[in-house]
Design a protein around this motif. Structure first.
Motif, PDB file in Angstrom:
ATOM      1  N   MET A 104       0.837  -1.186   0.000  1.00  0.00           N
ATOM      2  CA  MET A 104       0.000   0.000   0.000  1.00  0.00           C
ATOM      3  C   MET A 104       0.877   1.242   0.000  1.00  0.00           C
ATOM      4  SD  MET A 104      -3.506  -0.005   1.241  1.00  0.00           S
ATOM      5  CE  MET A 104      -4.543  -1.122   2.091  1.00  0.00           C
ATOM      6  N   GLY A 105       0.451   2.237  -0.747  1.00  0.00           N
ATOM      7  CA  GLY A 105       1.202   3.484  -0.792  1.00  0.00           C
ATOM      8  C   GLY A 105       0.964   4.301   0.457  1.00  0.00           C
ATOM      9  N   HIS A 106       1.910   5.140   0.763  1.00  0.00           N
ATOM     10  CA  HIS A 106       1.809   6.024   1.915  1.00  0.00           C
ATOM     11  C   HIS A 106       0.808   7.138   1.618  1.00  0.00           C
ATOM     12  CE1 HIS A 106       2.988   8.209   5.470  1.00  0.00           C
ATOM     13  NE2 HIS A 106       3.259   9.283   4.745  1.00  0.00           N
ATOM     14  N   ILE A 107      -0.116   7.359   2.526  1.00  0.00           N
ATOM     15  CA  ILE A 107      -1.095   8.433   2.359  1.00  0.00           C
ATOM     16  C   ILE A 107      -0.494   9.710   2.928  1.00  0.00           C
ATOM     17  CG2 ILE A 107      -3.370   9.280   3.024  1.00  0.00           C
ATOM     18  CD1 ILE A 107      -4.279   6.366   3.125  1.00  0.00           C
ATOM     19  N   HIS A 108      -0.441  10.724   2.100  1.00  0.00           N
ATOM     20  CA  HIS A 108       0.114  12.002   2.520  1.00  0.00           C
ATOM     21  C   HIS A 108      -1.017  12.884   3.038  1.00  0.00           C
ATOM     22  CE1 HIS A 108       4.015  11.069   0.773  1.00  0.00           C
ATOM     23  NE2 HIS A 108       3.345  10.517  -0.212  1.00  0.00           N
ATOM     24  N   GLU A 109      -0.899  13.289   4.297  1.00  0.00           N
ATOM     25  CA  GLU A 109      -1.943  14.077   4.923  1.00  0.00           C
ATOM     26  C   GLU A 109      -1.816  15.544   4.544  1.00  0.00           C
ATOM     27  OE1 GLU A 109      -3.535  14.968   9.393  1.00  0.00           O
ATOM     28  OE2 GLU A 109      -2.676  13.001   8.947  1.00  0.00           O
ATOM     29  N   VAL A 110      -2.963  16.163   4.326  1.00  0.00           N
ATOM     30  CA  VAL A 110      -3.009  17.584   4.004  1.00  0.00           C
ATOM     31  C   VAL A 110      -3.211  18.350   5.306  1.00  0.00           C
ATOM     32  CG1 VAL A 110      -4.227  19.397   2.742  1.00  0.00           C
ATOM     33  CG2 VAL A 110      -4.048  17.097   1.763  1.00  0.00           C
ATOM     34  N   SER A 111      -2.375  19.347   5.548  1.00  0.00           N
ATOM     35  CA  SER A 111      -2.572  20.215   6.703  1.00  0.00           C
ATOM     36  C   SER A 111      -2.901  21.620   6.201  1.00  0.00           C
ATOM     37  CB  SER A 111      -1.329  20.235   7.605  1.00  0.00           C
ATOM     38  OG  SER A 111      -0.215  20.727   6.894  1.00  0.00           O
ATOM     39  N   VAL A 112      -3.748  22.309   6.958  1.00  0.00           N
ATOM     40  CA  VAL A 112      -4.188  23.656   6.607  1.00  0.00           C
ATOM     41  C   VAL A 112      -3.754  24.587   7.728  1.00  0.00           C
ATOM     42  CG1 VAL A 112      -6.219  25.103   6.170  1.00  0.00           C
ATOM     43  CG2 VAL A 112      -6.148  22.770   5.294  1.00  0.00           C
ATOM     44  N   ARG A 113      -3.161  25.720   7.342  1.00  0.00           N
ATOM     45  CA  ARG A 113      -2.699  26.671   8.356  1.00  0.00           C
ATOM     46  C   ARG A 113      -2.664  28.082   7.783  1.00  0.00           C
ATOM     47  NH1 ARG A 113       2.491  28.455   7.289  1.00  0.00           N
ATOM     48  NH2 ARG A 113       3.841  27.072   6.084  1.00  0.00           N
ATOM     49  N   GLU A 114      -2.478  29.042   8.674  1.00  0.00           N
ATOM     50  CA  GLU A 114      -2.289  30.435   8.282  1.00  0.00           C
ATOM     51  C   GLU A 114      -0.895  30.570   7.661  1.00  0.00           C
ATOM     52  OE1 GLU A 114      -3.212  34.471   7.857  1.00  0.00           O
ATOM     53  OE2 GLU A 114      -4.532  32.863   8.531  1.00  0.00           O
ATOM     54  N   ALA A 115      -0.815  31.292   6.572  1.00  0.00           N
ATOM     55  CA  ALA A 115       0.474  31.522   5.919  1.00  0.00           C
ATOM     56  C   ALA A 115       1.301  32.510   6.742  1.00  0.00           C
ATOM     57  CB  ALA A 115       0.261  32.076   4.517  1.00  0.00           C
ATOM     58  N   THR A 116       2.607  32.379   6.625  1.00  0.00           N
ATOM     59  CA  THR A 116       3.521  33.343   7.240  1.00  0.00           C
ATOM     60  C   THR A 116       4.110  34.222   6.137  1.00  0.00           C
ATOM     61  OG1 THR A 116       5.472  31.939   6.977  1.00  0.00           O
ATOM     62  CG2 THR A 116       4.151  31.613   8.985  1.00  0.00           C
ATOM     63  N   ALA A 117       4.800  35.267   6.550  1.00  0.00           N
ATOM     64  CA  ALA A 117       5.451  36.151   5.573  1.00  0.00           C
ATOM     65  C   ALA A 117       6.441  35.362   4.715  1.00  0.00           C
ATOM     66  CB  ALA A 117       6.149  37.306   6.285  1.00  0.00           C
ATOM     67  N   GLN A 118       7.076  34.347   5.304  1.00  0.00           N
ATOM     68  CA  GLN A 118       8.049  33.530   4.566  1.00  0.00           C
ATOM     69  C   GLN A 118       7.386  32.687   3.472  1.00  0.00           C
ATOM     70  OE1 GLN A 118       8.013  33.673   8.038  1.00  0.00           O
ATOM     71  NE2 GLN A 118       9.718  35.125   8.092  1.00  0.00           N
ATOM     72  N   ASP A 119       6.088  32.488   3.567  1.00  0.00           N
ATOM     73  CA  ASP A 119       5.363  31.680   2.571  1.00  0.00           C
ATOM     74  C   ASP A 119       4.960  32.478   1.342  1.00  0.00           C
ATOM     75  OD1 ASP A 119       5.299  29.348   4.225  1.00  0.00           O
ATOM     76  OD2 ASP A 119       3.556  30.158   5.296  1.00  0.00           O
ATOM     77  N   ARG A 120       5.096  33.784   1.363  1.00  0.00           N
ATOM     78  CA  ARG A 120       4.486  34.625   0.326  1.00  0.00           C
ATOM     79  C   ARG A 120       4.994  34.337  -1.078  1.00  0.00           C
ATOM     80  NH1 ARG A 120       2.812  40.374   3.078  1.00  0.00           N
ATOM     81  NH2 ARG A 120       1.430  39.413   4.620  1.00  0.00           N
ATOM     82  N   GLU A 121       6.278  34.138  -1.249  1.00  0.00           N
ATOM     83  CA  GLU A 121       6.785  33.864  -2.604  1.00  0.00           C
ATOM     84  C   GLU A 121       6.277  32.509  -3.100  1.00  0.00           C
ATOM     85  OE1 GLU A 121       8.352  34.297  -6.304  1.00  0.00           O
ATOM     86  OE2 GLU A 121       8.021  35.833  -4.775  1.00  0.00           O
ATOM     87  N   ALA A 122       6.259  31.515  -2.221  1.00  0.00           N
ATOM     88  CA  ALA A 122       5.733  30.201  -2.615  1.00  0.00           C
ATOM     89  C   ALA A 122       4.250  30.299  -2.970  1.00  0.00           C
ATOM     90  CB  ALA A 122       5.951  29.184  -1.491  1.00  0.00           C
ATOM     91  N   ILE A 123       3.498  31.129  -2.257  1.00  0.00           N
ATOM     92  CA  ILE A 123       2.079  31.328  -2.557  1.00  0.00           C
ATOM     93  C   ILE A 123       1.933  32.001  -3.924  1.00  0.00           C
ATOM     94  CG2 ILE A 123       0.001  32.607  -1.881  1.00  0.00           C
ATOM     95  CD1 ILE A 123       0.925  32.185   1.060  1.00  0.00           C
ATOM     96  N   ALA A 124       2.743  33.026  -4.182  1.00  0.00           N
ATOM     97  CA  ALA A 124       2.680  33.715  -5.478  1.00  0.00           C
ATOM     98  C   ALA A 124       2.958  32.732  -6.611  1.00  0.00           C
ATOM     99  CB  ALA A 124       3.683  34.871  -5.511  1.00  0.00           C
ATOM    100  N   GLU A 125       3.978  31.910  -6.458  1.00  0.00           N
ATOM    101  CA  GLU A 125       4.323  30.929  -7.495  1.00  0.00           C
ATOM    102  C   GLU A 125       3.200  29.902  -7.675  1.00  0.00           C
ATOM    103  OE1 GLU A 125       6.879  31.092  -9.595  1.00  0.00           O
ATOM    104  OE2 GLU A 125       7.512  32.942  -8.614  1.00  0.00           O
ATOM    105  N   LEU A 126       2.634  29.442  -6.568  1.00  0.00           N
ATOM    106  CA  LEU A 126       1.538  28.484  -6.628  1.00  0.00           C
ATOM    107  C   LEU A 126       0.333  29.075  -7.361  1.00  0.00           C
ATOM    108  CD1 LEU A 126      -0.030  25.860  -5.621  1.00  0.00           C
ATOM    109  CD2 LEU A 126      -0.834  27.360  -3.801  1.00  0.00           C
ATOM    110  N   MET A 127      -0.041  30.299  -6.999  1.00  0.00           N
ATOM    111  CA  MET A 127      -1.202  30.924  -7.640  1.00  0.00           C
ATOM    112  C   MET A 127      -0.959  31.100  -9.138  1.00  0.00           C
ATOM    113  SD  MET A 127      -2.742  33.675  -4.868  1.00  0.00           S
ATOM    114  CE  MET A 127      -1.278  34.699  -4.829  1.00  0.00           C
ATOM    115  N   LEU A 128       0.227  31.544  -9.513  1.00  0.00           N
ATOM    116  CA  LEU A 128       0.528  31.723 -10.936  1.00  0.00           C
ATOM    117  C   LEU A 128       0.509  30.384 -11.668  1.00  0.00           C
ATOM    118  CD1 LEU A 128       3.199  34.518 -10.659  1.00  0.00           C
ATOM    119  CD2 LEU A 128       0.936  34.713 -11.728  1.00  0.00           C
TER     120      LEU A 128
END
Length: 181
Positions: A1-25
């Motif tokens: 069986m493959g490993h199930i990767h859990e999704v976690s949801v959280r508030e973004a930090t300032a350090q996440d902003r570039e990754a968020i911009a890239e993801l949205m684009l």
């Protein structure tokens, strides 16, 4: 069986902003082919700017194994979300819901919307709003499945196409949750 990767949801930090911009684009780039070139340039620029702006009340992200695979922004009014106080929306609005193309079909968008609903209820809001267009047909199907209904009075005609308003009645949602529990 493959490993199930859990999704976690959280508030973004300032350090996440570039990754968020890239993801949205990355997530929204599929629409570049159906938009006039100038419109896409303006849209992609506004997407990038939104990752760094101070208008959202919250930036919520979804992660799998520490990688950001989804994001959504929560605003408190149409003025904060779009610079359009004339729309008259004085309750939360979700914008720029984005899921990495590699992570689609795992319920990530639903998790982000559910977290937005939870936070809107915490704020005492009676509605949660959003805007989308027909080119985002799969998103519209999801919103309708989750109970959002057309809010025609909040439509925006931006010249290229109609941006359709949708609203979720949180009071009705709360009633349904209380009736179930």
């Amino acid at each position: 069986m493959g490993h199930i990767h859990e999704v976690s949801v959280r508030e973004a930090t300032a350090q996440d902003r570039e990754a968020i911009a890239e993801l949205m684009l990355e997530a929204y780039s599929q629409y570049a082919a159906v938009m006039p070139e100038l419109s896409w340039k303006e849209y992609s620029s506004s997407i990038r700017e939104s990752a760094y702006g101070d208008r959202p009340k919250a930036r919520i992200i979804a992660e799998i194994d520490g990688q950001i695979v989804g994001s959504v922004q929560l605003f408190l009014s149409s003025e904060a979300a779009y610079g359009k106080p004339e729309l008259g929306i004085e309750s939360p609005i979700i914008r720029l819901l984005a899921v990495s193309p590699n992570a689609r079909g795992r319920g990530i968008a639903t998790l982000l919307i559910q977290e937005s609903i939870r936070r809107s209820l915490e704020l005492g809001a009676s509605t949660l709003n959003l805007h989308t267009s027909d080119m985002m047909a799969s998103a519209i199907q999801l919103y309708e499945k989750l109970g959002f209904q057309r809010a025609y009075e909040t439509d925006i005609d931006n010249g290229d196409h109609l941006v359709k308003g949708f609203r979720l009645d949180l009071d009705q949602l709360q009633f349904r949750q209380n009736a179930v529990s």
